[in-house]
Design a protein around this motif. Structure first.
Motif, PDB file in Angstrom:
ATOM      1  N   THR A  85       0.851  -1.181   0.000  1.00  0.00           N
ATOM      2  CA  THR A  85       0.000   0.000   0.000  1.00  0.00           C
ATOM      3  C   THR A  85       0.895   1.242   0.000  1.00  0.00           C
ATOM      4  OG1 THR A  85      -0.098   0.272   2.401  1.00  0.00           O
ATOM      5  CG2 THR A  85      -1.656  -1.286   1.404  1.00  0.00           C
ATOM      6  N   ALA A  86       0.251   2.386  -0.069  1.00  0.00           N
ATOM      7  CA  ALA A  86       1.031   3.632  -0.021  1.00  0.00           C
ATOM      8  C   ALA A  86       1.775   3.765   1.300  1.00  0.00           C
ATOM      9  CB  ALA A  86       0.095   4.830  -0.233  1.00  0.00           C
ATOM     10  N   ALA A  87       1.225   3.143   2.350  1.00  0.00           N
ATOM     11  CA  ALA A  87       1.849   3.245   3.679  1.00  0.00           C
ATOM     12  C   ALA A  87       2.920   2.182   3.905  1.00  0.00           C
ATOM     13  CB  ALA A  87       0.780   3.132   4.757  1.00  0.00           C
ATOM     14  N   GLY A  88       3.023   1.205   3.032  1.00  0.00           N
ATOM     15  CA  GLY A  88       4.017   0.154   3.207  1.00  0.00           C
ATOM     16  C   GLY A  88       3.439  -1.229   2.956  1.00  0.00           C
ATOM     17  N   TYR A  89       4.159  -2.242   3.410  1.00  0.00           N
ATOM     18  CA  TYR A  89       3.701  -3.611   3.260  1.00  0.00           C
ATOM     19  C   TYR A  89       2.786  -3.989   4.426  1.00  0.00           C
ATOM     20  CZ  TYR A  89       7.029  -4.511  -0.504  1.00  0.00           C
ATOM     21  OH  TYR A  89       7.704  -4.500  -1.690  1.00  0.00           O
ATOM     22  N   ARG A  90       1.734  -4.740   4.095  1.00  0.00           N
ATOM     23  CA  ARG A  90       0.796  -5.184   5.125  1.00  0.00           C
ATOM     24  C   ARG A  90       0.412  -6.639   4.865  1.00  0.00           C
ATOM     25  NH1 ARG A  90      -4.505  -5.687   6.947  1.00  0.00           N
ATOM     26  NH2 ARG A  90      -4.823  -4.834   9.059  1.00  0.00           N
ATOM     27  N   LEU A  91       0.351  -7.409   5.943  1.00  0.00           N
ATOM     28  CA  LEU A  91      -0.080  -8.806   5.849  1.00  0.00           C
ATOM     29  C   LEU A  91      -1.477  -8.925   6.441  1.00  0.00           C
ATOM     30  CD1 LEU A  91       0.418 -11.766   5.200  1.00  0.00           C
ATOM     31  CD2 LEU A  91       1.553 -12.022   7.407  1.00  0.00           C
ATOM     32  N   ASP A  92      -2.438  -9.243   5.590  1.00  0.00           N
ATOM     33  CA  ASP A  92      -3.822  -9.446   6.019  1.00  0.00           C
ATOM     34  C   ASP A  92      -3.984 -10.923   6.349  1.00  0.00           C
ATOM     35  OD1 ASP A  92      -6.509  -9.629   6.420  1.00  0.00           O
ATOM     36  OD2 ASP A  92      -7.099  -8.918   4.428  1.00  0.00           O
ATOM     37  N   ARG A  93      -4.082 -11.239   7.647  1.00  0.00           N
ATOM     38  CA  ARG A  93      -4.161 -12.638   8.065  1.00  0.00           C
ATOM     39  C   ARG A  93      -5.495 -13.285   7.724  1.00  0.00           C
ATOM     40  NH1 ARG A  93      -4.320 -13.605  13.247  1.00  0.00           N
ATOM     41  NH2 ARG A  93      -4.254 -11.492  14.126  1.00  0.00           N
ATOM     42  N   ARG A  94      -6.538 -12.474   7.571  1.00  0.00           N
ATOM     43  CA  ARG A  94      -7.881 -12.991   7.312  1.00  0.00           C
ATOM     44  C   ARG A  94      -8.250 -14.012   8.378  1.00  0.00           C
ATOM     45  NH1 ARG A  94      -8.401 -13.283   0.684  1.00  0.00           N
ATOM     46  NH2 ARG A  94      -7.743 -11.128   0.334  1.00  0.00           N
ATOM     47  N   ALA A  95      -8.568 -15.257   7.968  1.00  0.00           N
ATOM     48  CA  ALA A  95      -9.015 -16.257   8.956  1.00  0.00           C
ATOM     49  C   ALA A  95      -7.861 -16.985   9.632  1.00  0.00           C
ATOM     50  CB  ALA A  95      -9.941 -17.269   8.284  1.00  0.00           C
ATOM     51  N   ALA A  96      -6.632 -16.702   9.218  1.00  0.00           N
ATOM     52  CA  ALA A  96      -5.490 -17.405   9.806  1.00  0.00           C
ATOM     53  C   ALA A  96      -5.297 -16.997  11.263  1.00  0.00           C
ATOM     54  CB  ALA A  96      -4.226 -17.094   9.012  1.00  0.00           C
ATOM     55  N   THR A  97      -4.871 -17.940  12.084  1.00  0.00           N
ATOM     56  CA  THR A  97      -4.625 -17.663  13.498  1.00  0.00           C
ATOM     57  C   THR A  97      -3.138 -17.420  13.731  1.00  0.00           C
ATOM     58  OG1 THR A  97      -4.360 -20.018  14.011  1.00  0.00           O
ATOM     59  CG2 THR A  97      -6.581 -19.081  14.200  1.00  0.00           C
ATOM     60  N   LEU A  98      -2.834 -16.745  14.821  1.00  0.00           N
ATOM     61  CA  LEU A  98      -1.465 -16.430  15.203  1.00  0.00           C
ATOM     62  C   LEU A  98      -1.282 -16.800  16.662  1.00  0.00           C
ATOM     63  CD1 LEU A  98       1.296 -15.128  14.645  1.00  0.00           C
ATOM     64  CD2 LEU A  98       0.267 -12.905  15.179  1.00  0.00           C
ATOM     65  N   ASP A  99      -0.272 -17.647  16.943  1.00  0.00           N
ATOM     66  CA  ASP A  99      -0.162 -18.163  18.306  1.00  0.00           C
ATOM     67  C   ASP A  99       0.190 -17.090  19.333  1.00  0.00           C
ATOM     68  OD1 ASP A  99       3.060 -19.896  17.833  1.00  0.00           O
ATOM     69  OD2 ASP A  99       2.498 -17.811  17.557  1.00  0.00           O
ATOM     70  N   THR A 100       0.848 -15.996  18.943  1.00  0.00           N
ATOM     71  CA  THR A 100       1.135 -14.946  19.923  1.00  0.00           C
ATOM     72  C   THR A 100      -0.146 -14.247  20.373  1.00  0.00           C
ATOM     73  OG1 THR A 100       1.585 -13.408  18.104  1.00  0.00           O
ATOM     74  CG2 THR A 100       3.473 -14.519  19.099  1.00  0.00           C
ATOM     75  N   VAL A 101      -1.110 -14.108  19.465  1.00  0.00           N
ATOM     76  CA  VAL A 101      -2.408 -13.520  19.839  1.00  0.00           C
ATOM     77  C   VAL A 101      -3.130 -14.439  20.814  1.00  0.00           C
ATOM     78  CG1 VAL A 101      -4.669 -12.827  18.962  1.00  0.00           C
ATOM     79  CG2 VAL A 101      -2.598 -12.239  17.683  1.00  0.00           C
ATOM     80  N   GLU A 102      -3.108 -15.747  20.511  1.00  0.00           N
ATOM     81  CA  GLU A 102      -3.746 -16.710  21.412  1.00  0.00           C
ATOM     82  C   GLU A 102      -3.051 -16.714  22.772  1.00  0.00           C
ATOM     83  OE1 GLU A 102      -4.955 -21.472  21.478  1.00  0.00           O
ATOM     84  OE2 GLU A 102      -3.911 -20.606  19.744  1.00  0.00           O
ATOM     85  N   PHE A 103      -1.740 -16.609  22.767  1.00  0.00           N
ATOM     86  CA  PHE A 103      -0.959 -16.635  24.002  1.00  0.00           C
ATOM     87  C   PHE A 103      -1.302 -15.451  24.906  1.00  0.00           C
ATOM     88  CE2 PHE A 103       2.450 -17.541  26.763  1.00  0.00           C
ATOM     89  CZ  PHE A 103       3.200 -16.392  26.992  1.00  0.00           C
ATOM     90  N   THR A 104      -1.267 -14.253  24.355  1.00  0.00           N
ATOM     91  CA  THR A 104      -1.558 -13.083  25.193  1.00  0.00           C
ATOM     92  C   THR A 104      -3.023 -13.065  25.634  1.00  0.00           C
ATOM     93  OG1 THR A 104      -1.878 -11.776  23.170  1.00  0.00           O
ATOM     94  CG2 THR A 104       0.289 -11.684  24.212  1.00  0.00           C
ATOM     95  N   GLY A 105      -3.925 -13.569  24.779  1.00  0.00           N
ATOM     96  CA  GLY A 105      -5.326 -13.664  25.185  1.00  0.00           C
ATOM     97  C   GLY A 105      -5.515 -14.596  26.364  1.00  0.00           C
ATOM     98  N   LEU A 106      -4.792 -15.704  26.364  1.00  0.00           N
ATOM     99  CA  LEU A 106      -4.877 -16.648  27.481  1.00  0.00           C
ATOM    100  C   LEU A 106      -4.274 -16.060  28.757  1.00  0.00           C
ATOM    101  CD1 LEU A 106      -4.013 -19.943  25.579  1.00  0.00           C
ATOM    102  CD2 LEU A 106      -6.143 -19.497  26.811  1.00  0.00           C
TER     103      LEU A 106
END
Length: 603
Positions: A85-106
């Motif tokens: 994008t004009a602001a830079g590179y971006r990764l849209d995870r969509r439905a993919a999960t990320l274990d660091t998000v799960e970890f901090t949520g727990l």
């Protein structure tokens, strides 16, 4: 799809591990995942190379991004998307999960549960968080950003481990805490809080001398490396241990039944199945997960193994019930509920009807964290009244066939081991040195056992019973016993028993296809083969073969093509001679030969 940063940087889809490239490319992936926002290319350069980037840094970033975009495209059209994008590179995870998000949520959930006083649930949340880790954070990733994040995440993990051990001690589980603390102290020998917790666990477990020795080792290390003395709190704990006082007073835990059979000392393979079962059982409850497969495939062994791995997540009880289908006399839900209620609430009176017992069981389990293993289930009617209602409960069911009337259950079909897993199992029982001396013969032996755990164990037992025999000789004898038995040995009867039970559960028409279809020497059988041999229509032949797939007696290898496992085919051919008779067997083979014979054209 799942991204993992709590260990090696990985992108996983199903059972596949997508190639995420070089260490710096992994660093870019980690940066985009953790920022979860457009990242300017200059920030990426700084994150990967710091103050001294190469002249080609910006073009290298574009190359890394292009490669990651191509890799992620393998996840399908709905998978993650890396875009510029004009602001830079971006990764849209969509439905993919990320274990660091799960970890901090727990971690957040555990903190809230601890504040509310629900210590067992808080401990379970922390355990789930810690089990997400598979090594140092951002493993394989290079760059300053990766190094900083690795320190941050590893610090969170250490804190979570301390809190989990603290909760285990508060719940009276000093042995469980002690095992974790021993490993933690070896990693952080100067962490005073860990030493306090470890001393407490050792002292409560009757290992006071070891607790005192842990303090002496810690004090000596502090003096040698930092030139200081231990703090006041750990000094006071040391004095209490010396006097034999409690250290500190424990919260009296509720009585928690633990009825699981012992886990196998040697558990081989099934890594993918173990991970999947653990994830489902640990998810939102009440979770119900089922394992199907031919008898002897290791359904019970796997269920018990998974239950042991998850025992800390169910601090209020681990229950096991053999529902007895293989015996021919399945246990009644009424009797099973009586046993479950006595295990969890021994003082409660037992109602006189099935409906009342089932209702009481749901009430009793509603506020508990229980793990229930229901082994060898017959049907949904036997299982449904036994299901607990609590959100903190989970159920593992094993059955030969999927129980379709349990709509909330998720099922996993258990096939044979891989060739490597079967060889490892043979060596683990009979001796790896013995297997290594005859690798080719050992490979043929486990192949003749169809790589099924039960038959491999039987073969290994024969090797142990005959230490002077070669693997080749055992292989030849097993071949004779299973294919042309004069007298059926007891261990071969054990191997045959689950196949015999599966045959007995077939419709008569499918049982006849099972026996006659096994007669040709090749293992694969087409729908057309069965049509010719038994004079069936295509729908009839296909329906019968699909029945055999459901009973785990054949495997579908391609469209309209089915394969017999070695042991199953040997059994079915013997049964064809016994049940159908030699005449019908010869007729069926003749029809097959005639049907496939080339047509002669006369001019």
């Amino acid at each position: 799809m799942r991204f993992s940063l709590l260990g090696p940087v990985a992108a996983l889809t199903g059972s596949a591990d997508l190639p995420v490239g070089t260490p710096q490319q992994r660093g870019l992936l980690a940066l985009l995942l953790l920022r979860d926002a457009p990242v300017p290319i200059d920030d990426i350069v700084d994150a990967l190379w710091g103050e001294r980037p190469p002249a080609s840094a910006r073009s290298t970033v574009r190359t890394y991004a292009s490669r990651l975009r191509q890799t992620l495209a393998g996840a399908g059209p709905d998978g993650p998307l890396l875009h510029r994008t004009a602001a830079g590179y971006r990764l849209d995870r969509r439905a993919a999960t990320l274990d660091t998000v799960e970890f901090t949520g727990l971690l957040d959930r555990a903190a809230a549960l601890r504040r509310s006083g629900d210590l067992p649930a808080a401990a379970a949340a922390l355990r789930r968080a810690l089990d997400l880790w598979s090594g140092p954070a951002l493993g394989g990733a290079q760059g300053e950003f990766a190094a900083t994040q690795r320190v941050r995440l590893d610090g969170l993990r250490r804190t979570a481990r301390e809190q989990w051990c603290d909760l285990q001690l508060a719940l009276g589980a000093h042995e469980t805490a002690g095992a974790e603390l021993a490993a933690a102290v070896s990693e952080e020998p100067l962490n005073g809080r860990l030493i306090e917790l470890w001393m407490t666990a050792l002292h409560r477990g009757g290992r006071t001398a070891e607790a005192l020795d842990a303090f002496r080792t810690y004090r000596s290390a502090l003096a040698d490396e930092l030139g200081i003395e231990p703090g006041a709190e750990i000094q006071a704990l040391h004095q209490r241990v010396l006097r034999g006082d409690p250290a500190p007073a424990a919260v009296a835990p509720p009585s928690a039944p633990d009825e699981l059979p012992a886990d196998l000392p040697v558990f081989t393979g099934r890594a993918e199945e173990t991970a999947w079962l653990g994830a489902v059982v640990s998810g939102p409850g009440p979770a119900v997960v089922g394992i199907t497969g031919l008898g002897g495939s290791g359904k019970t062994t796997l269920a018990v193994h998974v239950a042991h791995r998850l025992r800390d997540r169910f601090p209020e009880g681990r229950l096991f019930v053999d529902l007895g289908t293989r015996t021919g006399s399945p246990a009644s839900p009424f009797d099973v509920l009586g046993g479950l209620l006595r295990s969890v609430s021994p003082t409660s009176p037992l109602p006189a009807s099935l409906a009342e017992r089932s209702a009481l069981w749901r009430t009793t389990s509603a506020r508990r964290r229980l793990l229930l293993v229901l082994d060898d289930a017959a049907d949904s009617a036997q299982v449904a009244p036994l299901l607990p209602s609590g959100a903190g409960c989970a159920v593992l069911v094993t059955a030969v066939r999927r129980l379709l009337d349990l709509p909330t259950a998720r099922w996993r079909r258990l096939g044979a081991l891989s060739a490597a897993e079967a060889l490892h199992l043979l060596g683990a029982i009979a001796g790896h040195d013995r297997v290594a001396r005859e690798p080719a013969a050992a490979a043929r032996l486990v192949g003749a056992c169809s790589h099924q755990p039960l038959s491999v164990r039987v073969a290994a037992a024969r090797l142990l019973d005959r230490p002077g025999w070669t693997v080749e000789r055992i292989m030849a004898q097993l071949d004779d016993d299973l294919r042309r038995p004069v007298v059926m040995h007891e261990d071969c009867k054990i191997v045959d028993a689950p196949i015999r039970r599966a045959e007995a559960g077939l419709r008569p028409s499918a049982a006849r296809v099972f026996r006659i279809g096994a007669l040709p020497a090749t293992a694969e059988r087409s729908v057309e083969d069965v049509m010719l041999m038994l004079r069936l229509s295509r729908p009839q032949a296909r329906a019968a073969l699909e029945d055999l797939v459901d009973a785990h007696l054949v495997e579908e290898s391609a469209a309209d093509l089915y394969r017999y496992p070695v042991l199953v085919q040997a059994y079915a051919r013997r049964r064809a001679e016994q049940v159908e008779g030699p005449g019908d067997c010869r007729t069926a083979l003749a029809r097959l030969a005639a049907g496939h014979a080339p047509t002669t054209v006369t001019v």
